[in-house]
Design a protein around this motif. Structure first.
Motif, PDB file in Angstrom:
ATOM      1  N   LYS A   1     110.924  70.322 -43.850  1.00 19.39           N
ATOM      2  CA  LYS A   1     110.362  71.287 -42.900  1.00 19.39           C
ATOM      3  C   LYS A   1     111.290  72.484 -42.710  1.00 19.39           C
ATOM      4  O   LYS A   1     110.851  73.645 -42.718  1.00 19.39           O
ATOM      5  N   SER A   2     112.584  72.211 -42.553  1.00 24.51           N
ATOM      6  CA  SER A   2     113.517  73.322 -42.323  1.00 24.51           C
ATOM      7  C   SER A   2     113.588  74.247 -43.537  1.00 24.51           C
ATOM      8  O   SER A   2     113.662  75.477 -43.389  1.00 24.51           O
ATOM      9  N   ILE A   3     113.567  73.672 -44.697  1.00 21.10           N
ATOM     10  CA  ILE A   3     113.605  74.498 -45.916  1.00 21.10           C
ATOM     11  C   ILE A   3     112.320  75.294 -46.047  1.00 21.10           C
ATOM     12  O   ILE A   3     112.337  76.501 -46.373  1.00 21.10           O
ATOM     13  N   SER A   4     111.193  74.671 -45.798  1.00 22.63           N
ATOM     14  CA  SER A   4     109.913  75.372 -45.898  1.00 22.63           C
ATOM     15  C   SER A   4     109.842  76.512 -44.897  1.00 22.63           C
ATOM     16  O   SER A   4     109.424  77.625 -45.231  1.00 22.63           O
ATOM     17  N   ASP A   5     110.269  76.246 -43.647  1.00 20.58           N
ATOM     18  CA  ASP A   5     110.253  77.304 -42.629  1.00 20.58           C
ATOM     19  C   ASP A   5     111.183  78.443 -43.003  1.00 20.58           C
ATOM     20  O   ASP A   5     110.861  79.628 -42.791  1.00 20.58           O
ATOM     21  N   LEU A   6     112.338  78.094 -43.554  1.00 20.63           N
ATOM     22  CA  LEU A   6     113.302  79.127 -43.949  1.00 20.63           C
ATOM     23  C   LEU A   6     112.721  80.039 -45.024  1.00 20.63           C
ATOM     24  O   LEU A   6     112.794  81.280 -44.912  1.00 20.63           O
ATOM     25  N   VAL A   7     112.143  79.471 -46.056  1.00 16.42           N
ATOM     26  CA  VAL A   7     111.583  80.267 -47.152  1.00 16.42           C
ATOM     27  C   VAL A   7     110.462  81.160 -46.631  1.00 16.42           C
ATOM     28  O   VAL A   7     110.403  82.361 -46.943  1.00 16.42           O
ATOM     29  N   ASP A   8     109.575  80.595 -45.806  1.00 19.58           N
ATOM     30  CA  ASP A   8     108.467  81.396 -45.268  1.00 19.58           C
ATOM     31  C   ASP A   8     109.006  82.543 -44.409  1.00 19.58           C
ATOM     32  O   ASP A   8     108.509  83.679 -44.497  1.00 19.58           O
ATOM     33  N   ARG A   9     110.018  82.253 -43.600  1.00 19.75           N
ATOM     34  CA  ARG A   9     110.563  83.284 -42.711  1.00 19.75           C
ATOM     35  C   ARG A   9     111.222  84.417 -43.500  1.00 19.75           C
ATOM     36  O   ARG A   9     111.022  85.600 -43.194  1.00 19.75           O
ATOM     37  N   ILE A  10     112.001  84.069 -44.524  1.00 17.82           N
ATOM     38  CA  ILE A  10     112.683  85.091 -45.332  1.00 17.82           C
ATOM     39  C   ILE A  10     111.670  85.976 -46.054  1.00 17.82           C
ATOM     40  O   ILE A  10     111.773  87.215 -46.039  1.00 17.82           O
ATOM     41  N   VAL A  11     110.676  85.362 -46.703  1.00 16.25           N
ATOM     42  CA  VAL A  11     109.684  86.140 -47.457  1.00 16.25           C
ATOM     43  C   VAL A  11     108.885  87.033 -46.525  1.00 16.25           C
ATOM     44  O   VAL A  11     108.637  88.212 -46.818  1.00 16.25           O
ATOM     45  N   ASN A  12     108.488  86.502 -45.366  1.00 17.22           N
ATOM     46  CA  ASN A  12     107.718  87.313 -44.414  1.00 17.22           C
ATOM     47  C   ASN A  12     108.553  88.473 -43.874  1.00 17.22           C
ATOM     48  O   ASN A  12     108.034  89.575 -43.651  1.00 17.22           O
ATOM     49  N   TYR A  13     109.825  88.222 -43.667  1.00 21.42           N
ATOM     50  CA  TYR A  13     110.705  89.290 -43.181  1.00 21.42           C
ATOM     51  C   TYR A  13     110.782  90.434 -44.195  1.00 21.42           C
ATOM     52  O   TYR A  13     110.713  91.609 -43.824  1.00 21.42           O
TER      53      TYR A  13
END
Length: 687
Positions: free
Chosen positions: A637-649
């Motif tokens: 979950k933490s890795i998935s959230d991190l990737v989504d957050r970086i790409v969206n940023y």
């Protein structure tokens, strides 16, 4: 005003760039036309044994029927057989040698121990024997360009009077000695004494005249008629549906030769020039349209357009030179060198497009155009496909082998269609194809030369750059080992992502390995290189820390320039942070000094933002990999959230708007990043 001035300058550059482009195109067309032979093209293609599918062919004028090569060779052999080797008779030899014998005889008689009463008989016998040999003729056999037998006709010339003789009726030195032995034995004289004197006086009086013999042979060959019979005007050469047999084939060959010779002598060269201009202009225009529609990056770069036009012009000029030099076979030319060079320097589609256009133009000037096109188009396609993914230099040799096999299969197939009998195939005719493939290997040094001259980065260069033993990478591994490991991880992430969405995986890997080389200037100011909890930023202001972090981009560009890295790699260094902020120090400043005004540009990278799929993917991979190191307890979950957050940023910051990455591509990239990061951090996935 400054912005207006810059925009005007760019407009002027674009304006003149278009003019330069069309000047290059016009120059290419003119050079090709000037190089091509100015000859008309016979409108019919034909092969022996095939059915004539054209309309009934009627002779428009009288013309002679040419003899076949076999008939000419037979006539030449017959003509040469009638030419006997010419020998010049030197009468002085007989007189000199007989006088020499008399002198030798008188000198040695006293020591011979023979009675004086037989002296005159011995002397007369020796003179008689020598005169007989020289009167018959003394000759040497086995001279170059003469029959390898002891019995053939020769022509003896004495004072410009020729007489026919046979070598069986002439003396050689060996035959003369045998004759002396027989006569001396018969007349019961001291054979040892006389034979020694006589054989020392044997010198050819018939001297081979190579110059006159060669001239007679040339005259005989020149007088051979190359034709046999005539085709009369309005005579039917062949009717539609008829098989082209030997007789008809020779008539068609003769008609073609007469047509081309007549057109060359009487045709309008300017009209031929105009026809070539139309055809060459059409093919080059199609190429430019292809670039405009599908490869705008090349179309807008006059340097690359010039390189492509140079390769095309050089290939067609080579063909024209070979035609003018009348080399034995035009298949010696390495036509596959063009698609290989274009494929390595650019891409597969462009290589195939250019190869087809070159072969189409060349087809107008080679015999059996359809066969030529089949051989070279298939070979070009094989050469392109065999190096689609160039990962090692040995692939050139593998490609050469595959091209040779393609040529061989085409050669055998065409030979079976033409001859219908394997025993009739002339296997030596395949040799030019082998030479062509060997010459194709010259593409390797040519690619290197073009890379340096036109500042292009090929897959070969990228392979060298991705070697971790390269100088800059070794230096980074020593000075900034944490950054080096970070770069390796970014390279793996970016390479897998770009491979999945379509792009140059080798270029991305090379760019990823070098994107952070600027950190070598101050490696301890970057967290991945810090150890023992020491952080030099603790002693600096937030502005100073931000500038040190931002400066690694500029320093990386400078280092890459000094190391002569290609521009394509330097672009990754420039764009991997785009024009984003160094948010940690920016937010820290705002939190600690809320009352102070700060210029945000102090905390912002200078850019530019990524402008291709490859640079865009690298930016995402770099940010995701760096951020993943801050996860204390990595899980799915933490890795998935991190990737989504970086790409969206990055999307929200408009960093990917010029990178040609679609939303579908982003979903693919995120999936790959998540899977790889979970693998790196050994996260178990719940199924």
């Amino acid at each position: 005003m400054a912005k207006f001035s810059i925009s005007r300058q760019r407009a002027v550059v674009r304006k003149y760039a278009v003019g330069v482009k069309f000047l290059l195109i016009l120059l290419c067309v003119l050079l090709i036309i000037l190089a091509l032979p100015k000859q008309t093209k016979f409108r019919y293609e034909f092969e022996k044994g095939r059915i004539w599918n054209q309309k009934e062919l009627i002779a428009p004028y009288n013309f002679a029927i040419l003899k076949t090569s076999a008939e000419l060779e037979k006539d030449q052999e017959a003509a040469l057989q009638n030419i006997s080797p010419v020998y010049q008779l030197n009468e002085d030899v007989q007189r000199q040698q007989v006088e020499g014998f008399v002198n030798d005889f008188n000198l040695k008689w006293a020591s011979a121990g023979l009675p004086d009463k037989v002296k005159s008989r011995y002397l007369e016998m020796g003179r008689t024997l020598l005169n007989h040999v020289y009167a018959t003729g003394l000759i040497t056999l086995g001279i170059k360009n003469q029959p390898a037998t002891d019995n053939y006709n020769v022509t003896a010339v004495n004072k410009n009077v020729a007489s026919a003789k046979n070598t069986s009726g002439l003396f050689t030195k060996e035959k003369a000695v045998t004759y002396f032995e027989q006569e001396l034995t018969l007349h019961n004289v001291d054979k040892a004494f006389m034979l020694d004197l006589l054989q020392n006086r044997l010198q050819n009086n018939l001297i081979y005249d190579d110059k006159l013999t060669s001239r007679l042979k040339r005259d005989a060959l020149d007088n051979i008629s190359t034709t046999q019979g005539m085709v009369q005007k309005d005579e039917v050469i062949i009717t539609k549906g008829s098989v082209i047999n030997d007789e008809v084939y020779q008539k068609l060959v003769s008609y073609k030769k007469y047509f081309e010779d007549s057109a060359r002598a009487n045709g309008n060269r300017w009209q031929v020039f105009f026809g070539q201009f139309l055809l060459v202009s059409l093919t080059i225009t199609l190429l430019i349209i292809f670039l405009r529609l599908f490869r705008k990056d090349i179309y807008q770069n006059n340097r690359l357009v010039g390189l492509i036009l140079l390769v095309i012009t050089a290939m067609l000029a080579t063909l024209s030179g070979a035609i003018m030099l009348q080399i034995p076979n035009l298949y010696y030319i390495p036509y596959c060198i063009v698609p290989i060079i274009i494929r390595i320097l650019f891409d597969t589609r462009l290589a195939l497009n250019i190869h087809l256009l070159v072969i189409l133009i060349a087809g107008f000037y080679v015999p059996n155009s359809f066969e030529f096109a089949f051989y070279e188009i298939t070979a070009g396609m094989v050469s392109i496909y065999s190096i689609k993914n160039l990962l090692r230099r040995g692939q050139f040799l593998t490609s050469a082998l595959i091209i040779t096999l393609n040529y061989f299969a085409a050669f055998v197939g065409i030979s079976f269609i033409r001859e219908g009998d394997i025993s009739s195939i002339e296997w030596l005719e395949f040799f030019p194809f082998v030479v062509s493939v060997m010459l194709t290997l010259l593409a390797y040094p040519l690619i290197y030369a073009f890379e340096k001259a036109f500042r292009i980065t090929s897959d070969l260069t990228l392979i060298e750059l991705t070697n971790t033993n390269a100088a800059l990478l070794r230096e980074m591994a020593f000075k900034a080992p944490g950054t080096f490991q970070h770069s390796l991880q970014v390279a793996n992430l970016a390479e897998n992502a770009i491979y999945s969405i379509g792009g140059n995986a080798l270029l991305v890997r090379a760019g990823a390995l070098y994107h952070d080389i600027g950190k070598m200037e101050n490696p301890l100011y970057f967290i991945e290189n810090q150890t023992a909890g020491f952080n030099p930023h603790d002693k600096l202001s937030y502005e100073e820390s931000a500038q040190i972090i931002i400066r690694h981009v500029r320093k990386g560009v400078e280092m890459a320039g000094r190391a002569n890295l290609p521009d394509d790699i330097i672009n990754f260094i420039r764009t991997h942070h785009g024009n984003t902020r160094v948010d940690y120090f920016y937010q820290s400043f705002l939190k600690n000094f809320p009352e102070k005004f700060i210029d945000e540009n102090i905390f912002r990278y200078p850019g530019p933002i990524p402008f291709s799929k490859e640079t865009g993917v690298l930016m995402l991979a770099d940010s995701v990999e760096a951020a993943s190191r801050s996860i204390k307890e990595p899980d799915a979950k933490s890795i998935s959230d991190l990737v989504d957050r970086i790409v969206n940023y990055k999307l929200n910051q408009n960093q990917l708007k010029d990178s040609d990455i679609t939303l579908k591509d982003l979903e693919t990239i995120k999936t790959i990043f998540k899977r790889m990061l979970m693998s790196i951090y050994h996260v178990r996935i719940d199924y």
